[in-house]
Design a protein around this motif. Structure first.
Motif, PDB file in Angstrom:
ATOM      1  N   ILE A   2       1.167  -0.799  -0.500  1.00 35.33           N
ATOM      2  CA  ILE A   2       0.257  -0.217   0.027  1.00 35.33           C
ATOM      3  C   ILE A   2       0.676   1.202   0.023  1.00 35.33           C
ATOM      4  N   THR A   3       2.057   1.540   0.547  1.00 39.95           N
ATOM      5  CA  THR A   3       2.847   2.160   0.366  1.00 39.95           C
ATOM      6  C   THR A   3       3.504   2.408  -0.119  1.00 39.95           C
ATOM      7  N   TYR A   4       3.494   1.375  -1.652  1.00 43.02           N
ATOM      8  CA  TYR A   4       3.919   1.518  -2.760  1.00 43.02           C
ATOM      9  C   TYR A   4       3.163   2.833  -3.393  1.00 43.02           C
ATOM     10  N   TRP A   5       1.918   1.660  -3.808  1.00 38.12           N
ATOM     11  CA  TRP A   5       1.448   2.461  -3.925  1.00 38.12           C
ATOM     12  C   TRP A   5       0.800   4.163  -3.843  1.00 38.12           C
ATOM     13  N   LEU A   6       1.124   4.262  -2.204  1.00 42.65           N
ATOM     14  CA  LEU A   6       0.288   5.979  -1.716  1.00 42.65           C
ATOM     15  C   LEU A   6       1.893   6.381  -2.229  1.00 42.65           C
ATOM     16  N   GLN A   7       2.927   5.986  -2.577  1.00 41.49           N
ATOM     17  CA  GLN A   7       3.984   6.579  -3.095  1.00 41.49           C
ATOM     18  C   GLN A   7       4.252   7.129  -4.151  1.00 41.49           C
ATOM     19  N   ALA A   8       3.676   5.958  -4.816  1.00 43.91           N
ATOM     20  CA  ALA A   8       3.310   6.551  -6.488  1.00 43.91           C
ATOM     21  C   ALA A   8       2.493   7.442  -6.625  1.00 43.91           C
ATOM     22  N   HIS A   9       1.014   7.732  -5.862  1.00 44.20           N
ATOM     23  CA  HIS A   9       0.492   8.524  -6.315  1.00 44.20           C
ATOM     24  C   HIS A   9       1.070   9.813  -5.445  1.00 44.20           C
ATOM     25  N   GLY A  10       2.207  10.161  -5.191  1.00 46.89           N
ATOM     26  CA  GLY A  10       2.211  11.236  -4.388  1.00 46.89           C
ATOM     27  C   GLY A  10       1.766  11.958  -3.413  1.00 46.89           C
ATOM     28  N   ILE A  11       1.171  10.122  -2.623  1.00 47.33           N
ATOM     29  CA  ILE A  11       0.219  10.676  -0.901  1.00 47.33           C
ATOM     30  C   ILE A  11       0.892  10.597   0.124  1.00 47.33           C
ATOM     31  N   GLY A  12       1.643  11.260   0.732  1.00 45.65           N
ATOM     32  CA  GLY A  12       2.603  11.556   2.011  1.00 45.65           C
ATOM     33  C   GLY A  12       2.018  12.341   2.907  1.00 45.65           C
ATOM     34  N   PRO A  54       6.863   9.108   7.803  1.00 49.42           N
ATOM     35  CA  PRO A  54       6.781   8.029   6.785  1.00 49.42           C
ATOM     36  C   PRO A  54       5.060   7.802   6.117  1.00 49.42           C
ATOM     37  N   THR A  55       5.207   7.313   5.178  1.00 47.24           N
ATOM     38  CA  THR A  55       3.928   7.507   3.999  1.00 47.24           C
ATOM     39  C   THR A  55       3.300   5.778   5.004  1.00 47.24           C
ATOM     40  N   ALA A  56       4.043   4.874   5.176  1.00 44.82           N
ATOM     41  CA  ALA A  56       3.519   3.481   5.792  1.00 44.82           C
ATOM     42  C   ALA A  56       2.582   3.672   7.159  1.00 44.82           C
ATOM     43  N   LEU A  57       2.824   5.107   8.018  1.00 42.91           N
ATOM     44  CA  LEU A  57       2.005   5.238   8.960  1.00 42.91           C
ATOM     45  C   LEU A  57       0.573   4.927   8.208  1.00 42.91           C
ATOM     46  N   LEU A  58       0.366   6.079   6.959  1.00 40.65           N
ATOM     47  CA  LEU A  58      -0.727   5.682   6.493  1.00 40.65           C
ATOM     48  C   LEU A  58      -1.220   4.554   6.057  1.00 40.65           C
ATOM     49  N   ALA A  59      -0.916   3.403   5.558  1.00 42.17           N
ATOM     50  CA  ALA A  59      -0.931   2.301   4.861  1.00 42.17           C
ATOM     51  C   ALA A  59      -0.906   1.220   6.580  1.00 42.17           C
ATOM     52  N   LEU A  60      -0.697   1.722   7.254  1.00 44.64           N
ATOM     53  CA  LEU A  60      -0.915   1.246   8.151  1.00 44.64           C
ATOM     54  C   LEU A  60      -2.447   0.212   8.314  1.00 44.64           C
ATOM     55  N   PHE A  97      10.981   3.371   4.030  1.00 43.47           N
ATOM     56  CA  PHE A  97      11.318   4.257   4.481  1.00 43.47           C
ATOM     57  C   PHE A  97      10.967   5.824   3.819  1.00 43.47           C
ATOM     58  N   ASP A  98      10.223   6.141   3.966  1.00 46.65           N
ATOM     59  CA  ASP A  98      10.303   7.744   3.109  1.00 46.65           C
ATOM     60  C   ASP A  98      10.653   9.079   4.743  1.00 46.65           C
ATOM     61  N   GLY A  99      10.059  10.544   4.419  1.00 49.61           N
ATOM     62  CA  GLY A  99      10.042  11.580   5.366  1.00 49.61           C
ATOM     63  C   GLY A  99      11.856  11.410   5.978  1.00 49.61           C
ATOM     64  N   ALA A 100      11.135  11.770   6.913  1.00 49.90           N
ATOM     65  CA  ALA A 100      12.834  12.923   7.322  1.00 49.90           C
ATOM     66  C   ALA A 100      13.070  11.380   8.029  1.00 49.90           C
TER      67      ALA A 100
END
Lengths: 331, 457, 397
Positions: free
Chosen positions: A55-65, A70-76, A135-138
């Protein structure tokens, strides 16, 4: 001296301990309620985290963050849903059969080995065996350089965002879990069931409900632990299988079936892994007089045996106090 | 009874048919390799069956005993490294002596002092002091040993004896360690035992991996001696070539000159491999038959009856005056010894000792699947399980590729889904094993060959 | 009776074995650890080897237009028994002409000793670097495109001496590759007057490396040599070392060189040096381009070596003029070494053409292949420097 120790010993061990604690909590809950050692827990972690990664990859691909987090928290939540679904399905198809027949715990353990293989295969089947970084983010909250500038000390302390995140999330999860177990009706039912199954049944607690809730909690904990771990390091199915060994050690050392014991046990395992193999040379140099330094590295045990340490503690505890630090289930 | 007998015969027949199919559809050489590994797996499964099937002990430490058996292969067959003994032997002996003194001191304290805080403090001091004393002798000695020609030696070497000896010795070594582990871990609740043994096996392997002076650790010992000549030597030995000429005289007589030499060379190459494999097969079969006969005898003796009584109802057995912990220890040691023998056999067949090989997924849990699918408590079942599961383990991969190929035949050759599935085909292996285990446990919990129900006569 | 049985079984086995020699298409075995500890790097290795095969098939010039197919088999990296069975299947059932593989030194030794050498099948390992494999009795059937670690240890020591590094902490992956390399490096470095302050193993695929990094940092050394795999514990160590600020300059071995490392850490690795087998950048660059076009991560550990292993086998086949296993063996060294036209990745078709016309080729490939002595890469190494978040070649050693 203090900075040195906290940088190399305290912070990493705290992070690792928190990751282990979440995993060990899941193991200990399953043990407390369902009364068997679940060998498939590590692979459940991998399975749930796989969902998060995809899901994180999908979100990242759509620029959602949610930078800087890290985006992964959204995907959790999606990963959790996947893991919960999987564990409920597994319980329905595998474990319930044996539970109804009141099979010996060992049979359930062996069944969990089967589940372990299946999840293991499935995870790699879907996402592959390769290393995944999601992982993304700071990266840093405080980097070594900042710390040195800030305090004027010789040794730096770094705290990574993921480390802080791990500890914070772990504390939140544990707090929520304890609140749930102590205050809610279902939580109380779970504790009663774990304490005395027959009595609990007599007082009208629905076993299916308790078991289902246990699996849901175990899956949530597993996915969160797996995701935090994956963010801090990286996601690789093989590693998650290996993680069950220290997690088991943690659960037993703390007293299996005791949530608080699992947490303490996890920190005991993590801290002793780091502290027993730490070379105290530089630390001693700060304590000792100016210009003095020990000959050797002042290491108690070489790092080769790091992974054996959790088991040495385990064996020691089993010998001296078989029920663990907090009296766990009867042996 | 006769139904079970028929079932047993059918199961063996099934195995033979499977292996014949491999011979026809893949090659006879593969079939032979499979048989040899099946035989070893069967011995391992027999060992685990003694622990689980006879006594209901769940030991997850099988992999440790396999490794110990393998270690015996090195310690027995490698030539001693004299130079290493010269530089480090004395230091090692001192450290062993110090260790013995430490253990003696612990026992003395235990018997002289009363339990309490004082004893705890003295004990801690003695253990810590002793630990550093042992390290004082041990570290320089092992460093010196590992410094002797590190790329080829760097260890103490073995005894230089024939490798066949390592099979019984591997069993002994495993039994010895099992005794120590059993003393610590037996008497725990069943799944605690599983976790404790899982951990102890990890420790055993960590020691083998990291103590390079013992058996080169992760640097592996390769080129171990063999119980028979190597294939390359055979291909060049005049005797063997003479035998090949006789064997293939029909085919060889049809050609002459260079062509004949070429054909002879090909035959020699083929047959040398086959010859070696057949000898291994013979040796392994003999071991399996001996161990099987012993296991069967034990199972049908009063001792076996007692073990079943303990397994089925520990409390009742204890009330009848049986010493449950002692019997458990006994079966644990026996089973581990059998596993150790299998480990030594495996190392002999591989011709090398590679500590990195010992992975619990492969040597603990897989053997468990063998025993449970085969039928726990039934020795025939373990043998069948060992054959079948090993067979499935090896054939899962080509089968996976075939399956994926078949499933995706309608897709374009460079379709990403198809490529992904083909890539993942090797992962079919754990998936299949898990499914087999779960299905067997669910629908045939007693395994392919259930334990015969014995009635008093 | 027994003898008769034995004789008939042997006859049956040989008959099928020989019957298989006449093949419809050319098959190459690719035996790598698709499951197990290094499962994360093997798919790329296999893809690289298969890239060479499809290049040759597409050129339509191998033995007058043969196509080459790859037959994959799983070495598991650790389970010698399963690996032997898989190799036996490749050799006797799938009838592969030669084998690319295996990967980990342990299973490679087992396959070479128990299958490839007795059966007379050439195997070229792209990644088994253990010095112990130099001395196995291989009858000339075992080659490798990865040089022995003994050589790399020396190169690394030289490089550090030139950089003025006199003391270094070392961590290695706890297997024969890492340990062998660490040993040979330590010997060479100390002979040159350097000091290894500590040598700490790390296990691949484990959860946490903070204890190792803490110990390494405690020595006070400024640089850290990491001898491991880029997708494994090696990266965990670097991550942990960077995170704690323990080290910011690293010395890397070939297994650690990979773009995924730079993707992960980027500029923070600036100043890090490393070695990678190869003698000029051209082959490697070409390989990277080709791989990129096919969607393969060409910088993956041992991917170029895998491409080279497969390419060598096919060129040797052309030079032998047949898929006969013994004939291939006789030609491997000829095509790998000079004299002859140098061949880079992507030029396999041209090479086949030259060979078909009776010319000589000198396969250079992605890693500057030059086989010496017992059939292993001679070991010219590129000295790499991370600059601006990229690997740049400083010089050739």
């Amino acid at each position: 001296m203090f900075a040195l120790m906290s940088n190399f010993v305290f912070v990493p061990a705290l992070t690792y301990g928190s990751q282990l604690a979440l995993g060990a909590l899941g193991i200990t809950l399953v043990f407390g309620v369902l009364r068997f050692a679940n060998f498939a827990h590590g692979d459940l972690m991998a399975f749930g985290t796989m969902g998060v990664v995809l899901i994180t990859y999908w979100l990242q691909a759509h620029g959602i963050g949610i930078d800087p987090l890290p985006t992964a928290l959204l995907a959790l939540p999606f990963g959790i849903a996947l893991a919960v679904g999987a564990s409920l399905l597994i319980d329905r198809t595998v474990y319930r059969f044996y539970r109804k027949r009141r099979a010996a715990p060992v049979i359930l353990v062996v069944a969990s080995v089967g589940v372990m293989y299946v999840l293991n295969g499935l995870t790699r089947f879907v996402i592959g065996a390769e290393d995944q970084r999601f992982f993304d983010g700071a990266r840093f909250l405080i980097s070594a350089g900042d710390f040195k500038d800030l305090t004027g000390l010789d040794e730096g302390v770094t705290i990574k965002l993921t480390q802080a995140l791990t500890v914070v999330v772990a504390v939140l999860m544990v707090a929520a879990l304890f609140w749930f177990l102590q205050k809610t009706r279902t939580g109380k039912a779970m504790r009663a069931y774990s304490d005395n199954e027959d009595l609990a049944l007599l007082s009208g607690i629905s076993p299916d409900r308790v078991v289902a809730v246990t699996w849901i909690i175990a899956a949530v904990l597993a996915t969160v632990a797996g995701t935090l771990y994956g963010l801090d390091k990286s996601f690789k199915p093989f590693v998650y299988f290996q993680l069950i060994l220290p997690m088991f050690a943690a659960a037993i050392v703390g007293g299996i079936g005791q949530p608080i014991g699992a947490i303490i046990g996890a920190y005991v395992v993590a801290f002793s892994e780091v502290m027993l193999t730490y070379a105290y040379k530089r630390a001693l140099m700060y304590i000792g007089p100016e210009g003095w330094g020990p000959e050797g590295l002042m290491q108690i045990l070489s790092t080769e045996y790091k992974f054996a340490i959790s088991f040495l503690i385990l064996v020691f505890v089993l010998l001296v106090r078989p029920t663990g630090i907090f009296r766990g289930k009867v042996i | 009874m006769s139904a079970i007998l028929t079932r047993t015969r059918l199961a063996y027949l099934g195995i033979i048919v499977l292996l014949l199919l491999v011979g026809v559809f893949q090659s006879w050489s593969v079939a032979l390799v499979m048989i040899n590994l099946c035989l070893i797996s069967a011995v391992m499964a027999l060992g685990v069956n003694i622990q689980w099937g006879y006594a209901g002990l769940f030991s997850a430490g099988t992999v440790g005993f396999v490794a110990l058996g393998g270690l015996a292969g090195v310690l027995i067959s490698e030539a001693p490294v004299i130079e290493a003994w010269d530089v480090g032997g004395a230091g090692l002996i001192y450290s062993v002596a110090t260790l013995a003194a430490l253990i003696a001191a612990i026992f003395i304290i235990m018997s002289v002092m009363k339990p309490g805080t004082a004893r705890r403090i003295v004990m801690t001091c003695v253990i810590l002091g002793g630990y550093f004393a042992v390290r004082y002798f041990f570290d320089p000695a092992t460093d010196a040993i590992e410094g002797v020609n590190p790329s080829a030696q760097g260890f103490l070497g073995g005894l230089g004896l024939p490798i066949l000896l390592s099979w019984p010795v591997g069993g002994l070594l495993a039994a010895l360690v099992a005794w120590g582990i059993g003393k610590v871990a037996l008497g725990l609740r069943s799944d605690y035992l599983a976790i404790a043994t899982l951990g102890i096996a990890e420790i055993v392997i960590a020691v083998i991996k990291n103590e390079d002076w013992l058996a080169r650790g992760v640097k592996n010992v390769s080129g171990l001696a063999r119980p028979m000549p190597k294939e390359i030597a055979l291909q060049e030995s005049p005797e063997f070539i003479g035998w090949i000429e006789w064997l293939h005289s029909g085919a060889l007589s049809t050609v002459t000159g260079d062509e004949r030499i070429q054909m002879l060379r090909d035959f020699a190459q083929q047959d040398a491999g086959t010859f070696v494999k057949l000898i291994y097969m013979l040796l392994f079969t003999v071991v399996l038959l001996i161990l099987f006969a012993l296991a069967q005898r034990a199972l049908n003796s009063p001792w076996g009856r007692m073990m079943r009584a303990i397994r089925d109802n520990e409390v009742a057995a204890e009330a009848m005056g049986k010493n449950v912990t002692k019997r458990h220890l006994q079966t644990f040691i026996l089973g581990s010894a059998v596993v150790g023998i299998a480990g030594a056999m495996l190392t002999t067949l591989d011709g090398q000792f590679t500590p990195g090989t010992y992975n619990p997924l492969r040597f603990t849990f897989l053997v468990w699947v063998m025993v449970i699918v085969g039928g726990s408590g039934n020795n025939h079942g373990s043998v069948i399980g060992g054959f079948l599961i090993w067979f499935a383990w090896v054939q899962a991969e080509p089968a996976g590729i075939l399956l994926m190929d078949g499933l995706t035949f309608f897709m374009a050759p460079d379709n990403p889904v198809r490529l992904h599935l083909l890539d993942a085909a090797a992962q079919m292996r754990p998936l299949l094993m898990g499914l087999v285990l779960l299905l067997a446990m669910r629908f045939s919990p007693k395994g392919i060959l259930p334990e015969p129900i014995r009635t008093a006569r | 009776m027994k003898k008769l049985l034995l004789a008939t079984s042997v006859l049956a086995l040989s008959a099928t074995g020989l019957a298989g020699s006449a093949q419809a298409e050319v098959k190459l075995g690719v035996i790598l650890g698709f499951t197990g500890p290094i499962e994360s790097i093997t798919p790329t290795m296999a893809a690289a080897a298969e890239m060479a095969m499809s290049e040759v098939s597409d050129s339509g010039k191998l033995l007058g237009g043969e196509t080459v197919t790859s037959v994959r088999a799983d070495s598991t990296c650790i389970d010698s028994a399963a690996a032997t069975a898989a190799a036996e299947r490749l050799v006797t059932s799938d009838n592969v002409a030669a084998i690319v593989g295996a990967d980990c030194s342990g299973v490679t030794g087992a396959i070479a000793n128990n299958v490839a050498v007795p059966k007379g099948v050439v195997m070229i390992s792209p990644s088994a670097t253990s010095p112990a494999l130099t001395t196995i009795e291989d009858n000339g059937y075992f080659f490798r495109t990865a040089p022995s670690d003994a050589r790399q240890g020396q190169v690394l020591a030289d490089m550090m001496k030139d950089q003025g590094i006199t003391e270094i902490a070392v961590t290695y992956t706890n297997n024969d590759y890492g340990k062998g390399l660490a040993d040979s490096f330590q010997a060479a470095f100390e002979a040159a007057g350097g000091k290894v302050s500590i040598s700490v193993p790390h296990e691949d695929g484990k959860g946490d490396y903070s204890a190792e990094v803490a110990t390494l940092a405690a020595t006070g050394s400024k640089e850290l040599a990491v001898f491991g795999y880029v997708d494994q514990g090696g990266r965990g160590i670097i991550q942990s070392a960077l995170d704690t600020g323990a080290f910011d300059k690293f010395v890397l071995c070939d297994g650690m060189i990979g773009d995924s490392l730079l993707e992960a850490f980027g500029d923070s690795l600036n100043g890090t040096i490393g070695t990678l087998p190869g003698n000029d950048g051209e082959g490697a660059t070409k390989f990277l381009e080709l791989a990129k076009a096919k969607g393969i991560d060409g910088s993956g550990a041992f991917a170029p070596e895998s491409y080279d292993a497969a390419a060598l086998l096919m060129l040797a086949m052309e030079a032998a003029g047949s898929t006969d296993r013994a004939a291939i063996q006789a030609k491997v060294l000829d095509v790998a070494n000079g004299p002859g036209e140098p061949i880079l990745p992507g030029e396999l078709g041209k090479a086949l053409e030259i060979i078909a016309k009776g010319g000589d080729v000198d396969y250079v490939g992605a890693t500057g292949v030059e086989l010496i002595g017992p059939g292993e890469a001679a070991g010219s190494y590129k000295e790499l420097l991370v600059d601006g978040g990229k690997f740049t070649t400083v010089q050739i050693r």
